[in-house]
Write an enzyme that holds these catalytic residues in place. Structure first.
Site, short mmCIF file in Angstrom:
data_model
loop_
_atom_site.label_atom_id
_atom_site.label_comp_id
_atom_site.label_asym_id
_atom_site.label_seq_id
_atom_site.Cartn_x
_atom_site.Cartn_y
_atom_site.Cartn_z
N PHE A 134 33.26 -32.32 -70.58
CA PHE A 134 34.36 -32.85 -71.05
C PHE A 134 35.78 -32.02 -70.25
O PHE A 134 35.63 -30.90 -70.23
CB PHE A 134 34.75 -32.76 -72.62
CG PHE A 134 35.78 -33.85 -73.17
CD1 PHE A 134 35.77 -35.18 -73.36
CD2 PHE A 134 36.85 -33.05 -73.59
CE1 PHE A 134 36.80 -35.66 -73.51
CE2 PHE A 134 38.06 -33.74 -74.20
CZ PHE A 134 38.12 -35.15 -74.05
N TYR A 236 36.37 -35.10 -86.09
CA TYR A 236 37.14 -36.76 -86.29
C TYR A 236 36.36 -37.86 -85.71
O TYR A 236 36.83 -39.02 -85.85
CB TYR A 236 38.54 -36.77 -85.66
CG TYR A 236 38.80 -36.00 -84.29
CD1 TYR A 236 38.18 -36.84 -83.24
CD2 TYR A 236 39.27 -34.89 -84.12
CE1 TYR A 236 38.42 -36.19 -81.87
CE2 TYR A 236 39.57 -34.46 -82.91
CZ TYR A 236 39.00 -34.79 -81.72
OH TYR A 236 39.20 -34.30 -80.31
N LYS A 237 35.38 -37.51 -85.32
CA LYS A 237 34.38 -38.52 -84.62
C LYS A 237 33.28 -38.98 -85.88
O LYS A 237 33.65 -39.68 -86.77
CB LYS A 237 33.59 -38.00 -83.48
CG LYS A 237 34.74 -37.66 -82.33
CD LYS A 237 33.94 -36.95 -81.27
CE LYS A 237 34.83 -36.22 -80.30
NZ LYS A 237 35.58 -37.13 -79.30
N ARG A 383 32.74 -47.48 -72.54
CA ARG A 383 31.76 -46.69 -73.67
C ARG A 383 31.77 -47.18 -75.09
O ARG A 383 32.79 -47.65 -75.52
CB ARG A 383 32.38 -45.31 -73.82
CG ARG A 383 31.29 -44.34 -74.10
CD ARG A 383 32.07 -42.75 -74.23
NE ARG A 383 33.14 -42.76 -75.17
CZ ARG A 383 33.79 -41.69 -75.28
NH1 ARG A 383 33.76 -40.52 -74.95
NH2 ARG A 383 35.07 -41.89 -76.22
C1 LIG Z 1 32.94 -32.84 -75.93
C2 LIG Z 1 34.42 -32.89 -76.15
N1 LIG Z 1 34.95 -31.82 -76.13
C3 LIG Z 1 36.23 -31.50 -76.86
C4 LIG Z 1 36.92 -32.42 -77.26
C5 LIG Z 1 38.38 -32.20 -77.46
O1 LIG Z 1 38.65 -31.68 -78.51
P1 LIG Z 1 40.27 -31.80 -79.06
O2 LIG Z 1 41.22 -32.43 -78.41
O3 LIG Z 1 40.15 -32.13 -80.47
O4 LIG Z 1 40.72 -30.23 -79.03
C6 LIG Z 1 36.41 -33.67 -77.05
C7 LIG Z 1 37.21 -35.04 -77.52
O5 LIG Z 1 38.34 -35.19 -77.62
C8 LIG Z 1 35.24 -34.07 -76.67
O6 LIG Z 1 34.61 -35.19 -76.73
N1 LIG Z 2 40.98 -36.98 -79.53
C1 LIG Z 2 41.20 -37.91 -78.83
C2 LIG Z 2 42.50 -38.37 -78.85
C3 LIG Z 2 42.90 -39.76 -78.38
C4 LIG Z 2 42.19 -40.23 -77.53
C5 LIG Z 2 40.69 -39.87 -77.65
C6 LIG Z 2 40.26 -38.88 -78.20
C7 LIG Z 2 38.92 -38.38 -78.04
O1 LIG Z 2 38.45 -37.85 -78.78
C8 LIG Z 2 38.34 -38.73 -76.96
C9 LIG Z 2 36.92 -38.23 -76.83
N2 LIG Z 2 36.91 -36.60 -77.08
C10 LIG Z 2 35.93 -38.65 -75.80
O2 LIG Z 2 34.82 -38.33 -75.65
O3 LIG Z 2 36.56 -39.26 -74.91
#
Ligand SMILES: Cc1ncc(COP(=O)(O)O)c(C=O)c1O
Ligand SMILES: Nc1ccccc1C(=O)C[C@H](N)C(=O)O
Length: 409
Positions: A134, A236-237, A383
């Site tokens: 990510f 939040y997922k 997705r």
């Molecule tokens: C695999 C992964 N790591 C990290 C994040 C990011 O986390 P955050 O934006 O909440 O810090 C996400 C999604 O947003 C994710 O899908």
């Molecule tokens: N936190 C977000 C805020 C806004 C839009 C998407 C996200 C996602 O969490 C994306 C997710 N992590 C992803 O795997 O694409």
């Protein structure tokens, strides 16, 4: 192409009737609500639906705030990050108490744990990660490597797949300080063999930090028995904590005495209200905390943790596999010309799949406008992330039929 829609609907209804978790759907806001404009929600792996119990929990938290005011900190809130951390640990991480805490975003926790872990491997020069991790993981580690003068060793992966054991074995050497990978890849849904990769890292004397964002609450995890060193994940997922709910961090008990993280705030200090000179890390997992925890933000996730405990993570995973399998089957049937950019075998597939087609950027916009909500991931991935507790097979069918219509199939 001629498909018998009625037959498809009947088959989806049969699956729903046979689903041992079917009753859970009614515990969420919005599912089967005629007033909602959403007819198919397939983005539970970006933002899960709210539970109805979450509304009550948030209302109760506001009443507690109003009634107890500052006394709330002593009475409950100081402990809440660790209390909820332990619940997450026991219900979905396979982690004994005292190793998990809730707070900050996944991004910030990645930074804190990576820095803390790297300080435990002085003299080693490389961080191992993969090209399709990510973005936030890649960016944070780029920054950390710059700060510390370390090298990044990239495992190049096919975006439709993920980090295979052999590739990890090849990349991890006696130079490796830390391996940072996602348990379930955000794009393909590839489910890494976390236990085996952790063993490979340890055999080389390296530490591991797993990003569990896309697996927690949908795939069984056994951090303690896999001997994982560190982990972070979103709430939040699949834990339905709500937009921006704080993430969790896990530090294995064996590291807690020596682990030091770089954001030395007062809330992670031993006896913060002593307000004394100098930072001394708190005992145990509390040392991961930096500033005042976001109490209201961590209230909602508790009801989903309760639901997963009741359902059992094994049953959640079974439903999740059936849902993604169903989506794959429907793709074959209704979406000719669309490529499946995810593992087809369930043993290496997490809770979501990605479909690949050049029209998907535009198609996604049209789908959202009609209340069918998958996610678009560049360059051309659609997705589909069903949530085992709240997505029905009928809802999945509505989604794939809409995709077929928008593609003119
Ligand atoms: C695999 C992964 N790591 C990290 C994040 C990011 O986390 P955050 O934006 O909440 O810090 C996400 C999604 O947003 C994710 O899908
Ligand atoms: N936190 C977000 C805020 C806004 C839009 C998407 C996200 C996602 O969490 C994306 C997710 N992590 C992803 O795997 O694409």
């Amino acid at each position: 192409m001629t498909v018998d829609v009625h037959e498809l609907q009947q088959a989806a209804a049969t699956r729903d009737a046979a689903d041992p978790l079917r009753e859970y759907r009614s515990l969420f806001h919005g599912a089967d609500d005629p007033a909602s404009d959403v007819v198919s929600y397939l983005d539970g792996n970006s933002l899960g639906r709210p539970t109805i119990a979450a509304t009550e929990a948030i209302t109760a938290a506001v009443a507690q705030w109003s009634g107890r005011l500052i006394r709330g900190w002593d009475e409950q809130w100081m402990e809440l990050p660790l209390t909820i951390g332990d619940r997450i640990g026991s219900v979905v991480l396979g982690a004994a108490a005292g190793q998990t805490t809730v707070g900050d975003s996944t991004t910030v926790l990645l930074y804190k744990l990576a820095r803390g872990a790297l300080a435990m491997r002085p003299g080693r020069t490389e961080i191992v990660l993969d090209t399709d991790n990510f973005p936030t993981d890649r960016y944070v580690l780029e920054g950390v490597a710059n700060e510390l003068g370390l090298d990044l060793r990239w495992i190049t992966v096919d975006p439709a797949s993920g980090v295979e054991l052999d590739a990890a074995r090849e990349a991890i050497t006696e130079r490796t300080a830390l391996v940072v990978l996602s348990h379930v890849a955000y794009r393909s849904g590839y489910l890494a063999d976390a236990e085996a990769i952790t063993r490979v890292a340890h055999d080389a004397g390296a530490l591991v930090l797993w990003d569990l964002c896309h697996s927690v609450g949908s795939v069984p995890i056994e951090l303690d028995s896999w001997n994982v060193d560190f982990a972070v994940g979103c709430t939040y997922k699949y834990l339905n904590g709500g937009p921006g709910s704080p993430a969790f961090a896990y530090v294995a008990a064996e590291h807690l005495d020596v682990f030091r993280q770089p954001i030395q705030g007062w809330m992670g200090r031993r006896d913060p209200f002593e307000m004394g000179p100098g930072y001394v890390p708190a005992e145990g997992i509390r040392r991961v905390v930096s500033g005042t925890p976001a109490i209201l933000g961590m209230v909602a996730m508790q009801s989903t943790i309760d639901l997963i405990e009741r359902a059992g993570i094994g049953a959640v995973r079974e439903k999740s596999v059936l849902l993604t399998e169903y989506l794959i089957d429907l793709t074959g049937e209704l979406l000719p010309g669309v490529r499946i950019a995810s593992p087809v075998g369930a043993e290496r597939r997490g809770g979501h799949i990605t479909l690949d087609h050049p029209a998907f950027r535009d198609v996604t916009q049209r789908l959202w406008a009609r209340g069918v909500i998958p996610d678009f991931r560049a360059p051309q991935g659609l997705r589909l992330g069903p949530s085992p507790l709240s997505t029905s097979f009928a809802e999945a069918l509505v989604g794939v039929r809409a995709i077929a219509e928008e593609l003119g199939r």
